[in-house]
Scaffold this active site. Structure first.
Site, PDB file in Angstrom:
ATOM      1  N   ASP A 177       0.400  -0.949   0.037  1.00  0.00           N
ATOM      2  CA  ASP A 177       0.245   0.018  -0.510  1.00  0.00           C
ATOM      3  C   ASP A 177       1.396   1.394   0.312  1.00  0.00           C
ATOM      4  O   ASP A 177       1.117   1.905  -0.772  1.00  0.00           O
ATOM      5  CB  ASP A 177      -1.229   0.395   1.536  1.00  0.00           C
ATOM      6  CG  ASP A 177      -0.194  -0.245   2.435  1.00  0.00           C
ATOM      7  OD1 ASP A 177       0.594  -0.684   2.604  1.00  0.00           O
ATOM      8  OD2 ASP A 177      -1.074  -0.393   3.390  1.00  0.00           O
ATOM      9  N   ASP A 235       7.230   3.444   2.600  1.00  0.00           N
ATOM     10  CA  ASP A 235       7.722   5.222   4.167  1.00  0.00           C
ATOM     11  C   ASP A 235       8.832   4.885   4.347  1.00  0.00           C
ATOM     12  O   ASP A 235       9.623   5.156   3.367  1.00  0.00           O
ATOM     13  CB  ASP A 235       6.684   4.845   5.547  1.00  0.00           C
ATOM     14  CG  ASP A 235       6.801   5.827   6.554  1.00  0.00           C
ATOM     15  OD1 ASP A 235       6.571   7.074   5.653  1.00  0.00           O
ATOM     16  OD2 ASP A 235       6.702   5.600   7.328  1.00  0.00           O
ATOM     17  N   LYS A 263       6.238   7.174  -0.036  1.00  0.00           N
ATOM     18  CA  LYS A 263       6.825   8.715   0.924  1.00  0.00           C
ATOM     19  C   LYS A 263       8.366   9.297   0.569  1.00  0.00           C
ATOM     20  O   LYS A 263       8.831   8.403   1.606  1.00  0.00           O
ATOM     21  CB  LYS A 263       6.277   8.779   2.192  1.00  0.00           C
ATOM     22  CG  LYS A 263       5.089   8.522   2.413  1.00  0.00           C
ATOM     23  CD  LYS A 263       4.362   8.855   3.467  1.00  0.00           C
ATOM     24  CE  LYS A 263       3.404   7.818   4.389  1.00  0.00           C
ATOM     25  NZ  LYS A 263       3.170   7.521   5.728  1.00  0.00           N
ATOM     26  N   VAL A 272      -1.327   8.704   6.809  1.00  0.00           N
ATOM     27  CA  VAL A 272      -2.846   8.497   6.311  1.00  0.00           C
ATOM     28  C   VAL A 272      -3.466   7.651   6.343  1.00  0.00           C
ATOM     29  O   VAL A 272      -2.913   6.338   6.835  1.00  0.00           O
ATOM     30  CB  VAL A 272      -3.036   8.401   4.105  1.00  0.00           C
ATOM     31  CG1 VAL A 272      -2.001  10.020   3.533  1.00  0.00           C
ATOM     32  CG2 VAL A 272      -1.844   7.597   3.410  1.00  0.00           C
ATOM     33  N   ASP A 288      -4.346   1.784   7.176  1.00  0.00           N
ATOM     34  CA  ASP A 288      -4.999   1.688   8.746  1.00  0.00           C
ATOM     35  C   ASP A 288      -4.169   2.941  10.024  1.00  0.00           C
ATOM     36  O   ASP A 288      -3.058   3.194   9.334  1.00  0.00           O
ATOM     37  CB  ASP A 288      -5.113   0.722   9.834  1.00  0.00           C
ATOM     38  CG  ASP A 288      -3.656   0.252  10.348  1.00  0.00           C
ATOM     39  OD1 ASP A 288      -2.836   0.596   9.300  1.00  0.00           O
ATOM     40  OD2 ASP A 288      -3.501  -0.040  11.328  1.00  0.00           O
ATOM     41  N   ARG A 310      -9.389   1.172   7.439  1.00  0.00           N
ATOM     42  CA  ARG A 310      -9.263  -0.145   6.546  1.00  0.00           C
ATOM     43  C   ARG A 310     -10.730   0.017   5.366  1.00  0.00           C
ATOM     44  O   ARG A 310     -10.101   0.546   4.042  1.00  0.00           O
ATOM     45  CB  ARG A 310      -8.493  -1.145   6.974  1.00  0.00           C
ATOM     46  CG  ARG A 310      -7.810  -1.148   7.488  1.00  0.00           C
ATOM     47  CD  ARG A 310      -7.237  -2.410   7.735  1.00  0.00           C
ATOM     48  NE  ARG A 310      -5.663  -2.714   8.770  1.00  0.00           N
ATOM     49  CZ  ARG A 310      -4.534  -2.834   8.291  1.00  0.00           C
ATOM     50  NH1 ARG A 310      -4.551  -2.855   6.892  1.00  0.00           N
ATOM     51  NH2 ARG A 310      -3.790  -2.860   9.516  1.00  0.00           N
TER      52      ARG A 310
HETATM   53  P1  IMP Z   1       7.603   1.195   5.922  1.00  0.00           P
HETATM   54  O1  IMP Z   1       8.591  -0.149   6.067  1.00  0.00           O
HETATM   55  O2  IMP Z   1       8.375   2.189   6.639  1.00  0.00           O
HETATM   56  O3  IMP Z   1       8.514   1.053   4.381  1.00  0.00           O
HETATM   57  O4  IMP Z   1       6.119   1.293   6.016  1.00  0.00           O
HETATM   58  C1  IMP Z   1       5.633   1.014   5.441  1.00  0.00           C
HETATM   59  C2  IMP Z   1       3.996  -0.165   5.630  1.00  0.00           C
HETATM   60  O5  IMP Z   1       4.078   1.001   7.101  1.00  0.00           O
HETATM   61  C3  IMP Z   1       3.115   0.316   4.638  1.00  0.00           C
HETATM   62  O6  IMP Z   1       2.920  -1.365   4.641  1.00  0.00           O
HETATM   63  C4  IMP Z   1       2.218   0.480   5.751  1.00  0.00           C
HETATM   64  O7  IMP Z   1       1.113  -0.276   5.949  1.00  0.00           O
HETATM   65  C5  IMP Z   1       2.102   1.007   7.078  1.00  0.00           C
HETATM   66  N1  IMP Z   1       2.267   2.691   6.688  1.00  0.00           N
HETATM   67  C6  IMP Z   1       3.909   3.348   6.337  1.00  0.00           C
HETATM   68  N2  IMP Z   1       2.853   4.678   6.503  1.00  0.00           N
HETATM   69  C7  IMP Z   1       1.689   4.665   7.060  1.00  0.00           C
HETATM   70  C8  IMP Z   1       0.666   5.844   6.847  1.00  0.00           C
HETATM   71  O8  IMP Z   1       0.872   6.956   6.691  1.00  0.00           O
HETATM   72  N3  IMP Z   1      -0.732   5.443   7.156  1.00  0.00           N
HETATM   73  C9  IMP Z   1      -0.989   3.854   7.335  1.00  0.00           C
HETATM   74  N4  IMP Z   1       0.029   2.946   7.187  1.00  0.00           N
HETATM   75  C10 IMP Z   1       0.976   2.846   7.079  1.00  0.00           C
HETATM   76 MG    MG Z   2       1.824  -2.555   5.658  1.00  0.00          MG
END
Ligand code: IMP
Ligand code: MG
Length: 180
Positions: free
Chosen positions: A106, A109, A137, A159, A165, A171
């Site tokens: 989704d 980040d 992002k 978001v 979520d 969701r």
């Molecule tokens: P990362 O491992 O930091 O890249 O995070 C990725 C996961 O964190 C994604 O699969 C999302 O499910 C969750 N996530 C990251 N940013 C958001 C947000 O703004 N809202 C909700 N879930 C987020």
């Molecule tokens: Mg996720």
């Protein structure tokens, strides 16, 4: 009714259901034109479930015939910040050796989730890997990851909706909004 849920008025609309549907359709065409032959879509639960459900049907309209698998990752808990510590929960799909894989999440980040899942898929002996994220992002990245298909690039905002979520809320929303 009394409860601990954040009211939906705390969600400020960012992408409407109509905007998301149009972007998913365009992404599917791009993916179908880029990945040669058969491939397997591997979605990351739970956040990507709704995006993947729409994406595979858009891929069908675009002429692709993907197979479908899911992986469950842990990371956020109830917080808005990634712990940076990602784990694979449950079973890993079998039969991926030699297959082309489209990994779908989704949101990318910090990048830790995609990096963890991509590493695991490579260990399975897949023959090709592409990554698709509905939301990116880039300002939040902690480790470098290559994303081949991005729905929308957004700033440093949190978001929810359309599968994503905040503490397991929102969701179900058909749109994506910023959690105030
Ligand atoms: P990362 O491992 O930091 O890249 O995070 C990725 C996961 O964190 C994604 O699969 C999302 O499910 C969750 N996530 C990251 N940013 C958001 C947000 O703004 N809202 C909700 N879930 C987020
Ligand atoms: Mg996720």
């Amino acid at each position: 009714m009394a409860g601990t849920n954040t009211p939906e008025s705390a969600i400020r609309n960012l992408f409407s259901a109509v905007e998301i549907a149009a972007r998913v359709e365009a992404l599917a065409i791009e993916i179908a034109q880029t990945i040669p032959g058969d491939f397997v879509v591997v979605g990351l639960l739970k956040g990507a479930a709704i995006f993947v459900a729409d994406l595979v049907r858009a891929l069908d309209r675009a002429g692709a015939r993907p197979q479908l698998e899911f992986i469950r990752l842990s990371s956020y808990g109830a917080a808005k910040e990634s712990s940076g510590h990602v784990q694979i929960l449950g079973t890993v799909p079998t039969g991926l050796a030699g297959r082309r894989v489209l990994l779908v999440d989704d949101i990318v980040d910090t990048g830790h989730s995609i990096a963890c899942a991509a590493g695991m898929l490579r260990q399975c002996g897949i023959s090709g890997l592409w990554v698709c994220a509905l939301l990116d992002k880039p300002a939040r990245r902690q480790i470098e990851v290559e994303i081949d298909f991005v729905g929308f690039s957004i700033g440093d905002v949190f978001v929810a909706g359309y599968g994503t979520d905040y503490a397991e809320q929102y969701r179900h929303l058909p749109y994506i909004g910023i959690v105030e």
